[in-house]
Write an enzyme that holds these catalytic residues in place. Sequence first.
Site, PDB file in Angstrom:
ATOM      1  N   MET A   1       0.849  -1.184   0.000  1.00  0.00           N
ATOM      2  CA  MET A   1       0.000   0.000   0.000  1.00  0.00           C
ATOM      3  C   MET A   1       0.881   1.228   0.000  1.00  0.00           C
ATOM      4  SD  MET A   1      -2.996   1.102  -0.140  1.00  0.00           S
ATOM      5  CE  MET A   1      -3.695  -0.530   0.086  1.00  0.00           C
ATOM      6  N   CYS A   2       0.513   2.203  -0.785  1.00  0.00           N
ATOM      7  CA  CYS A   2       1.287   3.433  -0.876  1.00  0.00           C
ATOM      8  C   CYS A   2       0.338   4.619  -0.961  1.00  0.00           C
ATOM      9  CB  CYS A   2       2.186   3.430  -2.115  1.00  0.00           C
ATOM     10  SG  CYS A   2       3.323   2.034  -2.205  1.00  0.00           S
ATOM     11  N   GLY A   3       0.885   5.772  -0.701  1.00  0.00           N
ATOM     12  CA  GLY A   3       0.207   7.018  -1.002  1.00  0.00           C
ATOM     13  C   GLY A   3       0.901   7.647  -2.178  1.00  0.00           C
TER      14      GLY A   3
END
Length: 589
Positions: A1-3
Amino acid sequence: MCGICFVCGLSSSLCQAEEQASLTHNLLHHRGPDSCGHVTLSINDKLSAIFRSCVLWLQGPVPTAQPVTDKEGNVLLWNGDILAGYEIPGEKSDTKYISDYLTGKDEKEIMCFLSAIKGPWSLIYYQKCTKKLYFGRDVFGRHSLVWQLPSEQPWMFLVSSVTQRSAEVTEVPALGLYYIDFLHSKLDVDFHVNLIPWTHVNESNLLALPSTIHIQKQRLESPIKNQLNISLPTEDVLENLRALPASLDNEHLDVLYSALKDDIDRLLDILKTSVQRRVDMCPQKCQRCTNTQDKCSHSRIAVLFSGGLDSAMIALLLDSCIPSSESVDLLNVAFEQRIPQRQDKKKKNQLDCATNGIIPSRNYDVPDRLSGRSCWQQLKEIRPGRCWNFVEIDVTGEELARQRESTISHLVAPLNSVLDDSIGCALWFGGRGEGTLEGSPYVSPARVLLCGMGADEQLAGYSRHRGRFSAGGWPALLEEIDMEISRIHTRNLGRDNRILADHGRAPRFPYLDEDVVSMLNSVPIWRKANLNMPRGVGEKILLRTACAHLGLTTAAGLPKRAIQFGSRIAKLENSKEKGSDTCSRLVEN
């Protein structure tokens, strides 16, 4: 998961706009606490762009810093999981794999690559030689992506996983792959975005897009390999259905299981594979142990756990997917129950206690807490070799208001209904994992959070399905299911992703695995649901029978209960509100 975040604007004002986006940067960092970086480049004489990413480590031996710039100057921001479709070497992260694969590829090759990915994703990719910016979300819209289209001066265009609440920000529709041609467009005069839609997207979805979106003729192949089985039961089938017992108790369970055995076996096999994919793509380290050399002995995996059918089945299948030495966190959220006004005497006594310096006790025995405890006990009985951590997450009204104002309202946005508020708040506290474990304070260190979203749409789990069946029989139910599945990408998975990922965990949805959806699409409707049977039996009959057969009899017989009611957050707010009303608590903060 990343932003991930892309901001493009006039070179003279871009840095100033970036400096004002401190809340957006914080929200991105919450999603990806393991590594943060940015790249600034000039698009043309007038426009510059900033690519920003904050990474949560999920694949590869070590975190891969983003943005990734390849040898040709292309820039990749990747927020996703390649769970199947491609075999990634063990020494390489999926981010680096994608960057290497896309180097030198043309538009058609990029489309074919993305079409074959099985797993949730959102992507922003700048190809330097063509000056095209590609971006989009997977076929179900499981990962968040929002945008702010240029409207007023100074000219600015934004695409991001999450950003601070604004009336100009909306969700990027999960309709396909978008691109902007910076080479041939005079963006400050005639801005438009091109869309290459998924093959299953119909014209009504496309007509609802803003006029600045230009639809391309070519289409993206969907990773869902089969259409919904639209066959209706014959008279012989209906007679056999009427002969089935309308109960999941021990006396009748064997009869139901025998009738559905083939499809149950297929479902359990493919659903277990789905869970296995989602836990295999997780480092052997929890959040606490990322930077240590010691072997991690904490929970890497958690389940958003109400004790209901969908989460119980995920927890049970998870037991066979990870070593028995690993503990599993079952995150169960409850909001305090207020004392009804009619209990005047009891209320007076509690006020007297408070006056004397005694704090009255708070009650968190909400429906999801009671069902969660019951299912937890049954899990321990049938899977005694596992350490099941039942984490009781109790939320006061005061903390709810405080966290909604500071954080949750920005994550729920651009949605703003009462229902969005209730579900968003319940998911945020549940996903935070901060509560008590056997009476002691505890914060879950899990890196991956398994969630049960997606089962109801496919297996007729909602009350509206029963209403359609009562009104129009099997054809009406089938029509409703067809509509539910076709519009999953327009539902609220982007909201749920923004909410749950805010704690540096990866929310993953086993029921929305592409192969699970394809398998369930192939099953005749009457083998997935039989709404002639009572509530708590007939809806999702295939999953209920499978769950009861594996020993989780309590969860198998529980009727559908939405999280806003099961956690009792709805009781804390204005009881006269409707779910579709605009929520003043979100828009007035």
